[in-house]
Write a protein that holds these residues in place. Structure first.
Motif, PDB file in Angstrom:
ATOM      1  N   ILE A 106       0.821  -1.232  -0.146  1.00  0.00           N
ATOM      2  CA  ILE A 106      -0.169   0.092  -0.119  1.00  0.00           C
ATOM      3  C   ILE A 106       0.943   1.298  -0.075  1.00  0.00           C
ATOM      4  CG2 ILE A 106      -2.043   1.469   1.294  1.00  0.00           C
ATOM      5  CD1 ILE A 106      -2.803  -1.281   0.161  1.00  0.00           C
ATOM      6  N   LYS A 107       0.839   2.108  -0.980  1.00  0.00           N
ATOM      7  CA  LYS A 107       1.269   3.437  -1.068  1.00  0.00           C
ATOM      8  C   LYS A 107       1.061   4.285   0.195  1.00  0.00           C
ATOM      9  CE  LYS A 107       2.120   7.256  -4.120  1.00  0.00           C
ATOM     10  NZ  LYS A 107       1.577   8.214  -5.262  1.00  0.00           N
ATOM     11  N   ASN A 108       2.189   4.754   0.600  1.00  0.00           N
ATOM     12  CA  ASN A 108       2.108   5.861   1.393  1.00  0.00           C
ATOM     13  C   ASN A 108       2.050   5.344   3.086  1.00  0.00           C
ATOM     14  OD1 ASN A 108       2.079   8.018   0.032  1.00  0.00           O
ATOM     15  ND2 ASN A 108      -0.316   8.084  -0.162  1.00  0.00           N
ATOM     16  N   ILE A 109       2.070   3.905   3.150  1.00  0.00           N
ATOM     17  CA  ILE A 109       2.408   3.225   4.385  1.00  0.00           C
ATOM     18  C   ILE A 109       3.613   2.692   4.595  1.00  0.00           C
ATOM     19  CG2 ILE A 109       1.376   1.430   5.988  1.00  0.00           C
ATOM     20  CD1 ILE A 109      -1.321   1.580   4.730  1.00  0.00           C
ATOM     21  N   HIS A 110       4.260   3.108   5.838  1.00  0.00           N
ATOM     22  CA  HIS A 110       5.623   2.681   6.112  1.00  0.00           C
ATOM     23  C   HIS A 110       5.436   1.971   7.477  1.00  0.00           C
ATOM     24  CE1 HIS A 110       6.577   5.374   2.883  1.00  0.00           C
ATOM     25  NE2 HIS A 110       5.987   6.530   3.410  1.00  0.00           N
ATOM     26  N   ILE A 111       6.111   0.852   7.420  1.00  0.00           N
ATOM     27  CA  ILE A 111       6.075   0.093   8.828  1.00  0.00           C
ATOM     28  C   ILE A 111       7.724  -0.195   9.145  1.00  0.00           C
ATOM     29  CG2 ILE A 111       5.546  -1.863   9.810  1.00  0.00           C
ATOM     30  CD1 ILE A 111       3.258  -2.226   7.676  1.00  0.00           C
ATOM     31  N   LYS A 112       8.127  -0.198  10.398  1.00  0.00           N
ATOM     32  CA  LYS A 112       9.054  -0.230  11.130  1.00  0.00           C
ATOM     33  C   LYS A 112       8.816  -1.149  12.215  1.00  0.00           C
ATOM     34  CE  LYS A 112      13.345   1.620  12.993  1.00  0.00           C
ATOM     35  NZ  LYS A 112      14.106   2.772  13.146  1.00  0.00           N
ATOM     36  N   ALA A 113       9.529  -2.367  12.730  1.00  0.00           N
ATOM     37  CA  ALA A 113       9.443  -3.117  13.629  1.00  0.00           C
ATOM     38  C   ALA A 113      10.538  -2.968  14.706  1.00  0.00           C
ATOM     39  CB  ALA A 113       9.075  -4.583  13.178  1.00  0.00           C
ATOM     40  N   LYS A 114      10.188  -2.961  15.989  1.00  0.00           N
ATOM     41  CA  LYS A 114      11.222  -3.216  16.804  1.00  0.00           C
ATOM     42  C   LYS A 114      11.371  -4.746  17.201  1.00  0.00           C
ATOM     43  CE  LYS A 114      12.481  -2.216  21.653  1.00  0.00           C
ATOM     44  NZ  LYS A 114      13.098  -3.223  21.898  1.00  0.00           N
ATOM     45  N   ARG A 115      12.714  -5.069  17.083  1.00  0.00           N
ATOM     46  CA  ARG A 115      13.184  -6.322  17.310  1.00  0.00           C
ATOM     47  C   ARG A 115      12.996  -6.712  18.843  1.00  0.00           C
ATOM     48  NH1 ARG A 115      13.175  -6.500  12.529  1.00  0.00           N
ATOM     49  NH2 ARG A 115      14.896  -6.616  10.909  1.00  0.00           N
ATOM     50  N   ASP A 116      12.308  -7.826  19.132  1.00  0.00           N
ATOM     51  CA  ASP A 116      12.098  -8.135  20.366  1.00  0.00           C
ATOM     52  C   ASP A 116      13.573  -8.819  21.131  1.00  0.00           C
ATOM     53  OD1 ASP A 116       9.454  -7.635  21.164  1.00  0.00           O
ATOM     54  OD2 ASP A 116       8.968  -9.542  20.754  1.00  0.00           O
ATOM     55  N   ARG A 117      13.896  -8.204  22.343  1.00  0.00           N
ATOM     56  CA  ARG A 117      15.154  -8.515  22.872  1.00  0.00           C
ATOM     57  C   ARG A 117      14.957  -9.030  24.184  1.00  0.00           C
ATOM     58  NH1 ARG A 117      16.302  -8.875  18.338  1.00  0.00           N
ATOM     59  NH2 ARG A 117      17.818  -7.555  17.229  1.00  0.00           N
ATOM     60  N   GLY A 118      13.837  -9.762  24.322  1.00  0.00           N
ATOM     61  CA  GLY A 118      13.345 -10.394  25.771  1.00  0.00           C
ATOM     62  C   GLY A 118      12.208  -9.632  26.331  1.00  0.00           C
ATOM     63  N   PHE A 119      11.622 -10.309  27.331  1.00  0.00           N
ATOM     64  CA  PHE A 119      10.273  -9.843  27.869  1.00  0.00           C
ATOM     65  C   PHE A 119      10.137  -8.267  28.226  1.00  0.00           C
ATOM     66  CE2 PHE A 119       7.217  -9.130  31.509  1.00  0.00           C
ATOM     67  CZ  PHE A 119       6.244  -9.350  30.867  1.00  0.00           C
ATOM     68  N   TRP A 120      11.441  -7.823  28.802  1.00  0.00           N
ATOM     69  CA  TRP A 120      11.349  -6.504  29.441  1.00  0.00           C
ATOM     70  C   TRP A 120      11.624  -5.288  28.209  1.00  0.00           C
ATOM     71  CZ3 TRP A 120       8.715  -5.747  33.216  1.00  0.00           C
ATOM     72  CH2 TRP A 120       8.374  -6.877  34.208  1.00  0.00           C
ATOM     73  N   ASN A 121      11.834  -6.015  27.289  1.00  0.00           N
ATOM     74  CA  ASN A 121      12.273  -4.931  26.048  1.00  0.00           C
ATOM     75  C   ASN A 121      11.509  -5.048  24.710  1.00  0.00           C
ATOM     76  OD1 ASN A 121      14.020  -2.919  24.928  1.00  0.00           O
ATOM     77  ND2 ASN A 121      15.482  -4.471  24.033  1.00  0.00           N
ATOM     78  N   ILE A 122      10.197  -4.710  25.059  1.00  0.00           N
ATOM     79  CA  ILE A 122       9.271  -4.999  24.009  1.00  0.00           C
ATOM     80  C   ILE A 122       8.587  -3.701  23.397  1.00  0.00           C
ATOM     81  CG2 ILE A 122       8.235  -7.374  24.439  1.00  0.00           C
ATOM     82  CD1 ILE A 122       5.858  -5.991  25.867  1.00  0.00           C
ATOM     83  N   MET A 123       8.151  -3.078  22.537  1.00  0.00           N
ATOM     84  CA  MET A 123       7.591  -2.196  22.057  1.00  0.00           C
ATOM     85  C   MET A 123       6.093  -2.277  22.524  1.00  0.00           C
ATOM     86  SD  MET A 123       5.783   0.546  20.400  1.00  0.00           S
ATOM     87  CE  MET A 123       4.811  -0.623  19.448  1.00  0.00           C
ATOM     88  N   HIS A 124       5.648  -1.589  23.563  1.00  0.00           N
ATOM     89  CA  HIS A 124       4.236  -1.837  24.207  1.00  0.00           C
ATOM     90  C   HIS A 124       3.646  -0.429  24.254  1.00  0.00           C
ATOM     91  CE1 HIS A 124       1.649  -3.374  27.540  1.00  0.00           C
ATOM     92  NE2 HIS A 124       1.844  -4.355  26.670  1.00  0.00           N
ATOM     93  N   ASP A 125       3.739   0.281  23.549  1.00  0.00           N
ATOM     94  CA  ASP A 125       3.265   1.496  23.403  1.00  0.00           C
ATOM     95  C   ASP A 125       1.826   1.432  22.667  1.00  0.00           C
ATOM     96  OD1 ASP A 125       5.124   3.026  24.767  1.00  0.00           O
ATOM     97  OD2 ASP A 125       6.024   3.473  22.889  1.00  0.00           O
ATOM     98  N   LYS A 126       0.933   2.113  22.880  1.00  0.00           N
ATOM     99  CA  LYS A 126      -0.356   2.234  22.262  1.00  0.00           C
ATOM    100  C   LYS A 126      -0.650   3.652  22.017  1.00  0.00           C
ATOM    101  CE  LYS A 126      -0.870  -1.606  24.884  1.00  0.00           C
ATOM    102  NZ  LYS A 126      -0.150  -1.894  26.118  1.00  0.00           N
ATOM    103  N   ILE A 127      -0.240   4.278  20.820  1.00  0.00           N
ATOM    104  CA  ILE A 127      -0.318   5.714  20.481  1.00  0.00           C
ATOM    105  C   ILE A 127      -0.731   5.901  19.183  1.00  0.00           C
ATOM    106  CG2 ILE A 127       1.058   6.440  22.540  1.00  0.00           C
ATOM    107  CD1 ILE A 127       3.102   7.318  20.444  1.00  0.00           C
TER     108      ILE A 127
END
Length: 151
Positions: A106-127
């Motif tokens: 889909i044009k105009n949609i750019h996705i980046k993923a944070k690589r998990d590095r264990g339970f305490w290092n997740i991308m847990h935001d909801k914004i």
């Protein structure tokens, strides 16, 4: 604004929206708080997402994203010229119910993923951020059960 400028935010109960001066008569922002399941957060988010047509930009950081209705809205916005930046947790993107696959190609949609590095290092935001209009943060993921929508 880039992915690197989206900072960690405090997690609150439900969903809070900080509305900018673009929709107010004075220059001060104010907060609106909603709680699920009393309020259908999916409907609230869909209504605010539509306003991304004004600045033509939308920034999203979402831990769990299984809501197809919101995914279809983001695709619609991208097709109408809104540039969308989505930051996700790579472990959550592998979930069988995740909807990120809907954005492929889909044009105009750019996705980046944070690589998990264990339970305490997740991308847990909801914004999500619509510049000069709204900043949405809260504890509700974009999943029908979290938003109080019918599943």
């Amino acid at each position: 604004m880039s992915f690197s400028s989206i900072k960690k935010v405090a997690i609150s109960l439900g969903l809070s929206l900080v509305l900018s001066q673009a929709f107010m008569s004075n220059s001060f922002a104010y907060t609106v708080t909603y709680y699920s399941p009393q309020t259908n957060l999916q409907a609230v988010d869909l209504s605010w997402l539509q306003k991304a047509l004004i600045p033509k930009k939308l920034y999203v950081a979402m831990y769990s994203f299984t809501d197809k209705k919101i995914a279809r809205k983001i695709i619609q916005l991208a097709n109408q010229g809104v540039v969308v930046y989505i930051y996700r947790d790579d472990e959550q993107m592998r979930d069988k119910n995740d909807v990120t696959y809907m954005f492929r190609g889909i044009k105009n949609i750019h996705i980046k993923a944070k690589r998990d590095r264990g339970f305490w290092n997740i991308m847990h935001d909801k914004i999500f951020i619509i510049p000069n209009i709204v900043y949405r943060e809260g504890s509700a993921n974009w999943s029908p059960s979290a938003e109080g929508a019918s599943c």
